[in-house]
Write a protein that holds these residues in place. Structure first.
Motif, PDB file in Angstrom:
ATOM      1  N   UNK A 113       0.850  -1.180   0.000  1.00 45.33           N
ATOM      2  CA  UNK A 113       0.000   0.000   0.000  1.00 45.33           C
ATOM      3  C   UNK A 113       0.889   1.235   0.000  1.00 45.33           C
ATOM      4  N   UNK A 114       0.318   2.363   0.377  1.00 47.47           N
ATOM      5  CA  UNK A 114       1.049   3.627   0.249  1.00 47.47           C
ATOM      6  C   UNK A 114       2.305   3.683   1.106  1.00 47.47           C
ATOM      7  N   UNK A 115       2.275   3.117   2.307  1.00 41.76           N
ATOM      8  CA  UNK A 115       3.404   3.247   3.230  1.00 41.76           C
ATOM      9  C   UNK A 115       4.083   1.935   3.584  1.00 41.76           C
ATOM     10  N   UNK A 116       3.454   0.808   3.330  1.00 42.47           N
ATOM     11  CA  UNK A 116       4.045  -0.466   3.724  1.00 42.47           C
ATOM     12  C   UNK A 116       3.981  -1.475   2.584  1.00 42.47           C
ATOM     13  N   UNK A 117       4.874  -2.440   2.646  1.00 44.56           N
ATOM     14  CA  UNK A 117       4.838  -3.573   1.730  1.00 44.56           C
ATOM     15  C   UNK A 117       5.324  -4.803   2.473  1.00 44.56           C
ATOM     16  N   UNK A 118       4.789  -5.954   2.123  1.00 42.66           N
ATOM     17  CA  UNK A 118       5.170  -7.204   2.785  1.00 42.66           C
ATOM     18  C   UNK A 118       5.121  -8.345   1.776  1.00 42.66           C
ATOM     19  N   UNK A 139       8.626  -0.623   5.654  1.00 45.68           N
ATOM     20  CA  UNK A 139       7.809   0.515   6.094  1.00 45.68           C
ATOM     21  C   UNK A 139       8.458   1.812   5.620  1.00 45.68           C
ATOM     22  N   UNK A 140       7.675   2.632   4.904  1.00 45.67           N
ATOM     23  CA  UNK A 140       8.166   3.934   4.433  1.00 45.67           C
ATOM     24  C   UNK A 140       7.795   4.993   5.470  1.00 45.67           C
ATOM     25  N   UNK A 141       8.809   5.544   6.112  1.00 49.96           N
ATOM     26  CA  UNK A 141       8.581   6.570   7.132  1.00 49.96           C
ATOM     27  C   UNK A 141       8.274   7.925   6.511  1.00 49.96           C
ATOM     28  N   UNK A 142       8.823   8.155   5.325  1.00 47.91           N
ATOM     29  CA  UNK A 142       8.577   9.388   4.589  1.00 47.91           C
ATOM     30  C   UNK A 142       8.847   9.092   3.126  1.00 47.91           C
ATOM     31  N   UNK A 143       8.769  10.106   2.307  1.00 52.21           N
ATOM     32  CA  UNK A 143       9.039   9.906   0.878  1.00 52.21           C
ATOM     33  C   UNK A 143      10.515   9.645   0.612  1.00 52.21           C
ATOM     34  N   UNK A 144      11.360   9.833   1.643  1.00 51.10           N
ATOM     35  CA  UNK A 144      12.800   9.702   1.432  1.00 51.10           C
ATOM     36  C   UNK A 144      13.456   8.593   2.244  1.00 51.10           C
ATOM     37  N   UNK A 145      12.770   8.004   3.206  1.00 49.27           N
ATOM     38  CA  UNK A 145      13.412   6.990   4.047  1.00 49.27           C
ATOM     39  C   UNK A 145      12.475   5.821   4.311  1.00 49.27           C
ATOM     40  N   UNK A 200      17.337 -10.328   9.174  1.00 52.72           N
ATOM     41  CA  UNK A 200      17.932  -9.109   8.615  1.00 52.72           C
ATOM     42  C   UNK A 200      17.087  -7.905   8.997  1.00 52.72           C
ATOM     43  N   UNK A 201      17.766  -6.794   9.359  1.00 49.92           N
ATOM     44  CA  UNK A 201      17.088  -5.546   9.663  1.00 49.92           C
ATOM     45  C   UNK A 201      17.922  -4.405   9.095  1.00 49.92           C
ATOM     46  N   UNK A 202      17.269  -3.377   8.624  1.00 50.93           N
ATOM     47  CA  UNK A 202      18.008  -2.246   8.044  1.00 50.93           C
ATOM     48  C   UNK A 202      17.062  -1.226   7.447  1.00 50.93           C
ATOM     49  N   UNK A 203      17.599  -0.408   6.576  1.00 48.43           N
ATOM     50  CA  UNK A 203      16.785   0.638   5.961  1.00 48.43           C
ATOM     51  C   UNK A 203      17.583   1.411   4.948  1.00 48.43           C
ATOM     52  N   UNK A 204      16.963   2.421   4.398  1.00 45.23           N
ATOM     53  CA  UNK A 204      17.629   3.226   3.379  1.00 45.23           C
ATOM     54  C   UNK A 204      17.091   4.637   3.334  1.00 45.23           C
ATOM     55  N   UNK A 205      17.805   5.477   2.611  1.00 49.01           N
ATOM     56  CA  UNK A 205      17.402   6.870   2.467  1.00 49.01           C
ATOM     57  C   UNK A 205      17.657   7.321   1.042  1.00 49.01           C
ATOM     58  N   UNK A 206      16.719   8.077   0.527  1.00 47.19           N
ATOM     59  CA  UNK A 206      16.824   8.635  -0.808  1.00 47.19           C
ATOM     60  C   UNK A 206      17.665   9.899  -0.767  1.00 47.19           C
ATOM     61  N   UNK A 207      18.720   9.939  -1.582  1.00 42.72           N
ATOM     62  CA  UNK A 207      19.589  11.115  -1.616  1.00 42.72           C
ATOM     63  C   UNK A 207      19.114  12.136  -2.643  1.00 42.72           C
ATOM     64  N   UNK A 208      18.558  11.645  -3.732  1.00 39.59           N
ATOM     65  CA  UNK A 208      18.045  12.514  -4.785  1.00 39.59           C
ATOM     66  C   UNK A 208      16.972  11.748  -5.541  1.00 39.59           C
TER      67      UNK A 208
END
Length: 544
Positions: free
Chosen positions: A272-277, A296-302, A318-326
């Motif tokens: 959906x808009x903020x989560x995927x599984x 889980x998308x915390x914002x449009x960038x992370x 496994x646990x982790x995450x990412x951030x959009x730089x541009x």
């Protein structure tokens, strides 16, 4: 002050600039368009002016009027403009057979747009690639090199026609003292709107030939069948997959593989808009396993992600995450613990290119080291985010906002200059009309301001607030020009007023209003209307 939102009306067309330019209704017939064109052409025809500056201004506005007339009197062009605006006309859309219904017209235009987009896609080549650098800290501490393996893969996709696409790729890998590679070519053919075929040829360690067919069985389900034959040992592998849309946000699939390594897998995906599984249960001739992943998308960038695998050959978390730089690049970090030990994985994505760096930290699971490997980088990230990344991105966003404001200010200044020049050419006729109206005590606009609705305080004062004073435009002159000989003025509903000749948009993106003070029959009147509302003068309810 009388505030008039205008009469209730049907939904306005999305593009009305040309109607505003000629001051006509979006439903105006051809004879009304021709009448408005002749009126404006008499004012802005370049041959009427001797001054070079005035002639240039007249030429620019005359060309705008001619363009509006040409488009609005051509049935097909007008239909395209009403739906897609100037962009639709400039993109080369052309309607073929005569269509009578609005839905038919829109469907035809959508089809033409899709065809044009397909043609644009076919002229582009889309490359993608992956570089993997596999590192091992225990190996390095034992006196060996830190690199225990590398892999590189690359693929180039191209749409060679509307129905055919080709992809050519290759892979090279080295693991300790062994290595290998292969090259692959794939041809994809769109058989029909519901079916496609794919043919694969591979050379190298994975030398094979294969074919695959995909068909849409219904609105919610599809099936894929394939066959692959190894050119090394002649083994045959058959595969089938069925996918079913379970709801608007979830789907399920079953995959069956028959060959050297036969298996069956059942999977599920939800997004959906903020989560995927995702989840999968897989059974093979020599293994059984299950895997799952939650993002889980915390914002449009992370975003953050949790994943796990369990089975006869794997056990890891496994646990982790990412951030959009541009818009095109992002970074990701993951912490993994399992039977192979504790590891980190860094990822950098840029367009279609990916760099993956897995680092094995320890092959043994010790409590302190295992916890420290998670806590240390996580704490470091939040410190960097708080004191480095967040200030940097805020500064960059402020800089972008200032650049956008400066650009917008430059555009507004240019639009104001054009509006002022257009008003200069209306001056003589507007003055004559005002004089005639004064002689017979008719309709005279004494003050008209157009701009940011925050600029108007309301009924107690006609003054404007200082912070938005620059976001209003004096339009007294063009409104006096639009007054008819019978002493009436009409601005049509559903038409944005910034497109009227002598107007401009003094505050792009902000809601706007038009404030008018006028006299009629010796009495004084006042009205405030919204940007798209109808304005008819004079009206008894406007009397002060």
């Amino acid at each position: 002050m009388k505030e008039d939102g205008g009469p209730a009306s049907k939904a306005r067309p999305p593009h009305t600039e040309l109607y505003a330019l000629l001051n006509i209704s979006p439903e105006a017939p051809d004879d009304e368009i021709r009448k408005a064109y002749r009126q404006w052409a008499q004012i802005y025809h370049p041959d009427k002016y001797q001054s070079d500056q005035m002639k240039d201004t007249a030429t620019q506005n005359f060309q705008r009027i001619c363009e509006a007339y040409e488009i609005l009197t051509d049935e097909n062009k007008r239909q395209i403009y009403d739906i897609y605006g100037m962009e639709g006309l400039n993109s080369g859309l052309e309607l073929g057979p005569k269509l009578s219904k609005a839905d038919e017209i829109k469907e035809e235009i959508e089809r033409l747009k899709r065809r044009k987009e397909e043609e644009e896609i076919s002229s582009h080549v889309r490359p993608s690639g992956l570089v993997l650098a596999d590192m091992s800290l225990p190996q390095f501490l034992d006196g060996g090199g830190i690199m225990q393996g590398m892999a590189m893969s690359s693929e180039v996709q191209s749409q060679i026609s509307k129905r055919n696409a080709i992809a050519i790729g290759g892979n090279l890998s080295v693991n300790n003292n062994s290595g290998g590679g292969f090259a692959t070519a794939v041809l994809r053919h769109q058989v029909s709107s519901v079916a496609s075929a794919e043919f694969t040829v591979s050379a190298g360690l994975r030398a094979l030939i294969g074919a695959q067919m995909t068909r849409q069985l219904s609105v919610h389900s599809s099936a894929t069948s394939g066959i692959a034959v190894s050119l090394r040992d002649g083994s045959v592998n058959l595969s089938n997959a069925w996918t079913r849309q379970l709801s608007e946000t979830s789907s399920g699939n079953i995959q069956l593989s028959l060959g050297v390594e036969s298996s069956i897998a059942v999977g599920w995906q939800k997004k959906d808009e903020k989560t995927s599984a995702t989840g999968e249960l897989k059974f093979g001739t020599s293994f059984i396993g299950a895997s799952g992943q939650y993002t889980r998308h915390f914002s449009s960038k992370s975003h953050g992600r949790i994943a796990g695998k369990i089975g006869s050959t794997a056990l890891e978390f496994e646990v982790g995450g990412g951030r959009k730089l541009s818009d095109f690049s992002s970074v990701r970090w993951f912490y993994t613990i399992g039977i192979q030990g504790v590891s980190w994985r860094f990822e950098f994505h840029r367009g279609g290119q990916r760099l993956l760096i897995p680092i094995l930290l320890s092959s043994e699971l010790t409590g302190g080291f295992t916890a420290g490997a998670l806590v240390l980088p996580t704490s470091l990230y939040f410190l960097l985010k708080t004191f480095v990344l967040k200030p940097y991105f805020l500064k960059r966003e402020r800089r972008k906002a200032l650049d956008k404001l400066e650009q917008s200010s430059a555009q507004v200044r240019e639009a104001r200059e054009k509006a002022d020049k257009a008003q200069q050419l209306l001056l003589n006729v507007a003055t004559r009309k005002t004089t005639k109206q004064l002689e017979k005590n008719g309709l005279v606009i004494i003050k008209a301001l157009y701009g940011n609705r925050k600029a108007f305080k309301g009924s107690e004062s006609q003054e404007v607030e200082e912070e938005v004073a620059s976001q209003i435009l004096d339009v007294t002159l063009p409104l006096n020009f639009l007054v008819t000989d019978s002493g009436q003025l009409k601005l049509h509903p559903g038409v944005k007023k910034s497109g009227i000749m002598g107007f401009c948009d003094p505050c792009p993106g902000e809601p706007k209003q038009l404030h008018v003070e006028y006299t009629y029959g010796g009495d004084r009147y006042e009205v405030l209307v919204d940007d798209y509302a109808e304005l008819v003068l004079p009206q008894t309810e406007h009397r002060i």
